[in-house]
Design a protein around this motif. Structure first.
Motif, PDB file in Angstrom:
ATOM      1  N   LEU A 177       0.832  -1.210   0.000  1.00 49.74           N
ATOM      2  CA  LEU A 177       0.000   0.000   0.000  1.00 49.74           C
ATOM      3  C   LEU A 177       0.864   1.257   0.000  1.00 49.74           C
ATOM      4  O   LEU A 177       0.542   2.243  -0.672  1.00 49.74           O
ATOM      5  CB  LEU A 177      -0.928   0.001   1.216  1.00 49.74           C
ATOM      6  CG  LEU A 177      -2.018  -1.075   1.214  1.00 49.74           C
ATOM      7  CD1 LEU A 177      -2.877  -0.959   2.455  1.00 49.74           C
ATOM      8  CD2 LEU A 177      -2.902  -0.958  -0.020  1.00 49.74           C
ATOM      9  N   TYR A 179       3.866   1.511  -1.288  1.00 47.97           N
ATOM     10  CA  TYR A 179       4.425   1.633  -2.643  1.00 47.97           C
ATOM     11  C   TYR A 179       3.404   2.251  -3.588  1.00 47.97           C
ATOM     12  O   TYR A 179       3.733   3.155  -4.370  1.00 47.97           O
ATOM     13  CB  TYR A 179       4.851   0.249  -3.155  1.00 47.97           C
ATOM     14  CG  TYR A 179       5.053   0.190  -4.642  1.00 47.97           C
ATOM     15  CD1 TYR A 179       6.097   0.897  -5.231  1.00 47.97           C
ATOM     16  CD2 TYR A 179       4.195  -0.527  -5.454  1.00 47.97           C
ATOM     17  CE1 TYR A 179       6.278   0.875  -6.597  1.00 47.97           C
ATOM     18  CE2 TYR A 179       4.365  -0.560  -6.827  1.00 47.97           C
ATOM     19  CZ  TYR A 179       5.409   0.151  -7.392  1.00 47.97           C
ATOM     20  OH  TYR A 179       5.574   0.128  -8.739  1.00 47.97           O
ATOM     21  N   GLY A 180       2.172   1.793  -3.494  1.00 49.75           N
ATOM     22  CA  GLY A 180       1.164   2.290  -4.422  1.00 49.75           C
ATOM     23  C   GLY A 180       0.860   3.757  -4.212  1.00 49.75           C
ATOM     24  O   GLY A 180       0.724   4.516  -5.172  1.00 49.75           O
ATOM     25  N   SER A 181       0.791   4.183  -2.925  1.00 47.65           N
ATOM     26  CA  SER A 181       0.383   5.566  -2.692  1.00 47.65           C
ATOM     27  C   SER A 181       1.556   6.528  -2.836  1.00 47.65           C
ATOM     28  O   SER A 181       1.370   7.657  -3.273  1.00 47.65           O
ATOM     29  CB  SER A 181      -0.255   5.691  -1.314  1.00 47.65           C
ATOM     30  OG  SER A 181       0.556   5.063  -0.362  1.00 47.65           O
ATOM     31  N   GLN A 183       4.308   5.858  -4.681  1.00 44.11           N
ATOM     32  CA  GLN A 183       4.903   5.588  -5.982  1.00 44.11           C
ATOM     33  C   GLN A 183       6.396   5.321  -5.918  1.00 44.11           C
ATOM     34  O   GLN A 183       7.102   5.438  -6.910  1.00 44.11           O
ATOM     35  CB  GLN A 183       4.638   6.746  -6.953  1.00 44.11           C
ATOM     36  CG  GLN A 183       3.181   7.104  -6.977  1.00 44.11           C
ATOM     37  CD  GLN A 183       2.841   8.046  -8.099  1.00 44.11           C
ATOM     38  OE1 GLN A 183       3.666   8.335  -8.937  1.00 44.11           O
ATOM     39  NE2 GLN A 183       1.605   8.508  -8.119  1.00 44.11           N
TER      40      GLN A 183
END
Lengths: 477, 102
Positions: A177, A179-181, A183
Motif C-alpha cells: 500500500l 508503494y502504491g500511494s 509511488q
C-alpha cells in the motif's frame, strides 16, 4: 543508475559474512565433523565482520542507488549484531551437545540470520528491509526448533513460525500500500513527500499496517502473545539471540524510518501510538514477570517490558532519544545475552534446572556463575553503575525533554516493580539453601561468553560516555 | 488496455487480506493457518501488480518475484516444522499443541 565499483568496498562487512556463509556451507557439505570446526570459524568471522563494520563508522554514504546505507548508525548496529552473535556461538557449543543437536547447520543459520539483521539495519528502501527481515526470521524459525526431537522446541518453533509469518503478511501488505500511494519504496523519497502523503488514506492505512507488523517483531504489548512460549521453548542460546539482536534489528528499522521523519521537522504524529504501546508493554511485562517461576519465561516478560522502555525513546522523537535507544539496545543486548548464557550453562538435559528453585544456593555450587548472574540481574533491573541504568536514564531524560514527563514517570514506576523479580533471583542464589543437587557440566567456552558479556556490561556502565559520544557523533539529523 | 479501474483490484486484494487474517485467527489446523498466511502474502502481491500497472512502473512487478521467493522459502521451512511437530505429537491441531499455555 550506474554502480560504482568502489561501492563494493563499503559493503565489505556484508561481502565477508556472505563469503563466510558460502565457505561454511561447502565445508559442512564435504567434511564430517564440521561441527567441531564451524563454531570457531563463525566466532572469528563474526568478530572480523564486526570490527570491519566499526572501522567504517564515520564514513556515511548511501550506496546502490539509495538501497543501502553504509557507516553511521548501521555500523554501530552491525557491531552489536556481530559481537552478540559471537557470544552466542561461544555459549552454544556445549549447550547443543547436551541436547545432541550440535549440527554444522546451526552455525550457518546463525551467520545467515546475522546477515539478514545487517541488511535490515542498513536498508534505505522498504523492500530491502523486507528482504533482510525475512532472511533473519526464516533462520530464526529453524533455529528456535533446533532441538528437533524435543516436543517443546517443536511447539515453540511452530508458534514462532505461524505468528512470525502472520506479522510478515502485515508488513508485506503495508509495503504494497505504501508503494502504491507513494509511488516509490525509497525511505528518503517517502519522507520528503511525507506531509503530502498523510492526506492519502491508502498511505495512512499502509503505514499503520507496517507499524503493526513491526510491533509484532519487537514484541510490544498487544502483539506479544508469542513471546513467552517461544522464548521458553526454544534452545536457550537461540532465545538469547532472538531477544537481543533480533529485537535490535527490528528497532533499527523503526529508528531508520522514524529518524528520517523527525529530521524533516514533521510533527511526531505517532507519539500517541508509541506512548500507548510503551506504557502497556512496560506495565504488562513487569507485572506478569512477577508471577513466573521459570527463568526463561521471566526473561521473556522482562523482554516485553524492555521493549516498552525503548518505545519511550521513539515516542519522544528527538536526537537524544534516538541515541538513548541505540545505547539501550547495546546495553540490553549484552546483559540479556549474558543472562541467557548463564542459564544455558546451568541448564541440564530436558529443560531441567531452568526453574527458579534450581538457582537456590547457586553461590555454593558455582560462585562465578552466581556472581555474573547477579551482575546481569542488577543490570537488567537498572541499578547503577551497570549499563542498564544508563540506557534507561538516557531514554527517560529524552522523554522529559520532549514534554512526556508522565511517560518517564510510568517508566520509573515500572522499573521499580521489575526490581522485585530480578532481585528475587539474586536472593535465591545467595540467601537460600540449595533445594536439590545437580552437577553443572564443565563448559569453558560458555564461561568465556558469560565473562565477556559481564565485562561489556560493566564497561558500558562505568564509561557510558565512550559509547554515547560515538552514537551521538553519527546521528546526523 | 487498462479498462478495469484500480479500485476493483484494491478492493479484491483487501478482501483477500481480510479472509487471510480471519482464517489465521479462527482456524485451528496449522496447515490451514499457513495457507491463510499465504493468502495474505498473495493479496499483497495482487496489490503490487495492480499498482505497478496503474503507475506504469515495473518496480512493483519485480517486488512480486521477491515476495514469491520468500513465500516459497517460508513454505519449505514451515512445512518442515509442521512435519517435525507431527512426528512428536501425531497432530497438527494447535489446540492440542499446548505444552505451554498460549
Amino acid at each position: 543508475m550506474p554502480i560504482n565499483s568502489s561501492e563494493y568496498l563499503q559493503i565489505l562487512p556484508f561481502l565477508i559474512l556472505g563469503l563466510g556463509i558460502v565457505i561454511s556451507t561447502l565445508f559442512e557439505m564435504y567434511y564430517k565433523n564440521s561441527e567441531n570446526f564451524l563454531p570457531w570459524f563463525s566466532a572469528i568471522l563474526f568478530l572480523v565482520t564486526g570490527a570491519i563494520a566499526l572501522t567504517g563508522l564515520h564514513d556515511q554514504t548511501v550506496l546502490f542507488g539509495g538501497m543501502l546505507a553504509a557507516g553511521g548508525k548501521s555500523a554501530i548496529f552491525h557491531f552489536i549484531f556481530n559481537l552478540g552473535a559471537a557470544i552466542v556461538v561461544m555459549s552454544s557449543v556445549n549447550y547443543l551437545n547436551k541436547y545432541g543437536a550440535n549440527f554444522g547447520e546451526y552455525y550457518i543459520l546463525l551467520q545467515s540470520s546475522v546477515l539478514g539483521m545487517m541488511m535490515m539495519s542498513a536498508a534505505r528502501d522498504i523492500f530491502m528491509i523486507f528482504m533482510g527481515l525475512e532472511l533473519m526470521s526464516i533462520c530464526f524459525y529453524v533455529l528456535a526448533g533446533i532441538n528437533r526431537k524435543k516436543a517443546s522446541a517443536n511447539e515453540a518453533s511452530m508458534k514462532y513460525f505461524l505468528l512470525g509469518a502472520f506479522a510478515t503478511g502485515f508488513i508485506v501488505y503495508g509495503i504494497a500500500l505504501i508503494y502504491g500511494s507513494a509511488q516509490t519504496t525509497s525511505i528518503d523519497a517517502i519522507v520528503n513527500n511525507f506531509s503530502a502523503l498523510t492526506d492519502n488514506v491508502i498511505f495512512i492505512v499502509g503505514f499503520a499496517i507496517l507499524l503493526i507488523g513491526f510491533s509484532f517483531k519487537i514484541a510490544a504489548f498487544p502483539f506479544h502473545m508469542w513471546v513467552p512460549d517461544v522464548y521458553q521453548g526454544s534452545a536457550t542460546t537461540v532465545t538469547g539471540l532472538m531477544s537481543t539482536t533480533g529485537k535490535a534489528a527490528a528497532f533499527s528499522v523503526l529508528i531508520a524510518i522514524m529518524t528520517a521523519i523527525f529530521s524533516e521537522n514533521i510533527p511526531n504524529t505517532f507519539v500517541d501510538y508509541f506512548a500507548a504501546l510503551a506504557t502497556l508493554s512496560m506495565l504488562f511485562g513487569s507485572i506478569v514477570a512477577i508471577a513466573q517461576d521459570n527463568l526463561k519465561r521471566m526473561l521473556a516478560y522482562s523482554s516485553i517490558s524492555h521493549a516498552g522502555y525503548m518505545l519511550i525513546g521513539l515516542s519522544a522523537g528527538n536526537e537524544s532519544s534516538v541515541a538513548g535507544i541505540i545505547f539501550y539496545l547495546a546495553a540490553y543486548a549484552f546483559m540479556n545475552l549474558g543472562a541467557f548464557a548463564v542459564i544455558s550453562v546451568i541448564e541440564g538435559e530436558n529443560d531441567s534446572n531452568t526453574e527458579l528453585n534450581a538457582y537456590a544456593g547457586l553461590n555454593s555450587k558455582s560462585p562465578v556463575m552466581a556472581f555474573f548472574m547477579a551482575l546481569f540481574m542488577f543490570a537488567l533491573a537498572g541499578i547503577p553503575p551497570m549499563a542498564g541504568f544508563f540506557g534507561k536514564y538516557y531514554v527517560f531524560i529524552a522523554a522529559i525533554e520532549a514534554d512526556l514527563t508522565w511517560l518517564a514517570v510510568v517508566g520509573v514506576f515500572s522499573s521499580a516493580i521489575s526490581v522485585y523479580f530480578y532481585l528475587r533471583v539474586v536472593v535465591y542464589m545467595y540467601f537460600k539453601e540449595s533445594e536439590y543437587d545437580f552437577i553443572i557440566q564443565k563448559n569453558n567456552s560458555g564461561m568465556f561468553a558469560v565473562m565477556v558479556s559481564g565485562l561489556l556490561v560493566l564497561v558500558f556502565g562505568i564509561l557510558p560516555d565512550t559509547l554515547l559520544t560515538q552514537i551521538l557523533s553519527v546521528i546526523n539529523y | 488496455m487498462n479498462s478495469i479501474p484500480i479500485e476493483y483490484y484494491l478492493i479484491l486484494s483487501a478482501f483477500m487480506f481480510t479472509v487471510g487474517v480471519t482464517g489465521v485467527l479462527i482456524r485451528r489446523n496449522a496447515i490451514v493457518i499457513f495457507m491463510c498466511v499465504e493468502l495474505m502474502l498473495n493479496s499483497a502481491n495482487l496489490t503490487m501488480v495492480a499498482f505497478s500497472s496503474y503507475l506504469g512502473q515495473s518496480a512493483g512487478q519485480i517486488f512480486v518475484f521477491f515476495v514469491m521467493t520468500v513465500a516459497a522459502a517460508e513454505a519449505a521451512v514451515g512445512l518442515a516444522i509442521i512435519i517435525a511437530i507431527f512426528r512428536n505429537k501425531l497432530t497438527v491441531n494447535i489446540d492440542e499443541i499446548n505444552i505451554f499455555k498460549w
